[in-house]
Design a protein around this motif. Structure first.
Motif, PDB file in Angstrom:
ATOM      1  N   LYS A 188       0.758  -1.234  -0.067  1.00 29.93           N
ATOM      2  CA  LYS A 188      -0.023   0.066  -0.095  1.00 29.93           C
ATOM      3  C   LYS A 188       0.786   1.300   0.143  1.00 29.93           C
ATOM      4  N   VAL A 189       0.767   2.141  -0.686  1.00 34.11           N
ATOM      5  CA  VAL A 189       1.405   3.291  -1.040  1.00 34.11           C
ATOM      6  C   VAL A 189       0.527   4.539  -1.421  1.00 34.11           C
ATOM      7  N   SER A 190       0.796   5.804  -0.887  1.00 36.12           N
ATOM      8  CA  SER A 190       0.330   6.941  -1.206  1.00 36.12           C
ATOM      9  C   SER A 190       1.167   7.533  -2.489  1.00 36.12           C
ATOM     10  N   VAL A 196      -4.158   6.338  -1.265  1.00 40.18           N
ATOM     11  CA  VAL A 196      -3.376   5.183  -1.001  1.00 40.18           C
ATOM     12  C   VAL A 196      -4.060   4.160  -1.850  1.00 40.18           C
ATOM     13  N   ARG A 197      -3.049   3.517  -2.662  1.00 36.50           N
ATOM     14  CA  ARG A 197      -3.325   2.303  -3.549  1.00 36.50           C
ATOM     15  C   ARG A 197      -2.519   1.143  -3.148  1.00 36.50           C
ATOM     16  N   CYS A 224       0.021  -0.271 -10.064  1.00 37.07           N
ATOM     17  CA  CYS A 224      -1.484  -0.413 -10.277  1.00 37.07           C
ATOM     18  C   CYS A 224      -2.058   0.452 -11.262  1.00 37.07           C
ATOM     19  N   LEU A 225      -3.326   0.329 -11.457  1.00 40.77           N
ATOM     20  CA  LEU A 225      -4.107   1.242 -12.343  1.00 40.77           C
ATOM     21  C   LEU A 225      -4.648   2.142 -11.496  1.00 40.77           C
ATOM     22  N   ASP A 226      -5.124   3.185 -12.276  1.00 39.41           N
ATOM     23  CA  ASP A 226      -6.095   4.455 -11.475  1.00 39.41           C
ATOM     24  C   ASP A 226      -7.399   3.559 -11.185  1.00 39.41           C
TER      25      ASP A 226
END
Length: 344
Positions: A188-190, A196-197, A224-226
């Motif tokens: 998980k990352v901002s 956070v994704r 990741c994708l939006d």
């Protein structure tokens, strides 16, 4: 080997794939800076000729060499499509022709890196890891690494806009990457503009390259994708092993080429760690394919003005390109150091 001729600084610029999602931006930006010198090229000769260019197929190395020799005054080649091996790069470098390679496969970039001595001998410069990822990710990693005075771990994160119309080759490459084995876990990352994704390990070439160029023993890149829904669907295919089936990969490529759920924004993050130390840089922009083309055009401009040393170099090894993220500010790209504790 072909006899090397000293290249004129006014030589023409062959943009291979010059009418595609990335190449069209390269062609138009370079034409503004070097009017009358840019030749779009590609496998579709009719399409290339409509734009004033020529047919050049990287899938046929002998034909590609013939095109270079018939043109005679090519000073630089920008590769916006990915050849099967290093033979196209060799054809350029043995003729003293500069090369800017937008390729993203580590095995190919590693093979081209092996042509360093040939490039030095011929007086040519080749720049690799050119684009968004790899490319801007490498430059962010360099900043984070230096901010700590040396890192022992780098975590890179790439968020791509699933609403953007990516080229078929780029989609095919992404789907193929799902079949590659991974050992790291999701994280998980901002990310700027997206909160956070959850990002998943993905075989971008930067994580392999940076271990050597920066001397960092552990580097992982995640994707990741939006659209969280499409991200979950994409990596569910990996978990079930479906990505290893060629038929399903073709179906996924067709689906992701046609379905555009989400926006066209992208975001990057580089986190560097050394013991308890942590530094991070983030970057955001719109239209990843366009920005990849802008990066390639900037790099080509530096090559053509003689600002870069001869030989084969990854982008993060060239100090003249360290400020490239800031140069893209007028094109909507923002870059900053993450605040302490932001997204850790």
């Amino acid at each position: 080997m072909t006899t090397v001729k000293k290249r004129s600084p006014e030589g023409r610029i062959l943009v291979v794939g010059g009418y595609g999602a990335v190449g069209a931006t390269v062609t138009s930006r370079l034409a503004e800076r070097f009017p009358g010198r840019v030749l779009p090229a590609g496998r579709d000769g009719e399409r290339a000729r409509r734009l004033g260019g020529v047919r050049a197929d990287v899938g046929d190395p002998e034909d590609f060499r013939r095109v270079l020799d018939e043109l005679g005054d090519v000073g630089a080649v920008v590769l916006c499509v990915e050849p099967a091996d290093a033979s196209i790069a060799r054809a350029c470098l043995e003729r003293g022709i500069h090369l800017v390679d937008v390729g993203a496969s580590y095995r190919l970039l590693d093979a081209v890196s092996g042509l360093h001595a040939l490039a030095v001998e011929s007086g040519a410069t080749a720049v690799l890891s050119v684009g968004v990822a790899p490319g801007l990710t490498n430059l962010l990693a360099l900043r984070a690494h230096r901010a700590l005075g040396g890192a022992d771990r780098l975590d890179l994160t790439v968020l791509l806009g699933s609403g953007e119309r990516h080229g078929t080759d780029a989609v095919r490459w992404t789907v193929a990457g799902l079949a590659e084995p991974v050992t790291d876990r999701p994280r998980k990352v901002s990310l700027p503009g997206h909160g956070v994704r959850t990002a998943h390990p993905f075989p971008f070439s930067d994580q392999h390259t940076l271990r050597g160029t920066l001397g960092v023993p552990r580097v992982t890149t995640r994707l990741c994708l939006d659209s969280p829904l499409l991200t979950a669907a994409l990596f569910a295919v990996r978990r079930t092993g479906g990505a290893r089936r060629e038929g399903l990969r073709r179906l996924l490529t067709a689906a992701f080429t046609r379905v555009h759920l989400g926006g066209d924004g992208f975001a990057l993050r580089a986190d560097a760690y050394d013991g308890d130390g942590h530094a991070a840089f983030v970057l955001a922009g719109r239209e990843q394919s366009r920005v990849t083309g802008l990066v390639a055009a900037e790099v080509a401009g530096e090559v053509l003005t003689g600002a870069l040393p001869t030989g084969v170099h990854h982008i993060e090894r060239l100090p003249a390109l360290a400020d490239l993220p800031e140069r893209l500010g007028a094109d909507g790209v923002t870059v900053r150091r993450a605040a302490p504790g932001e997204g850790e």
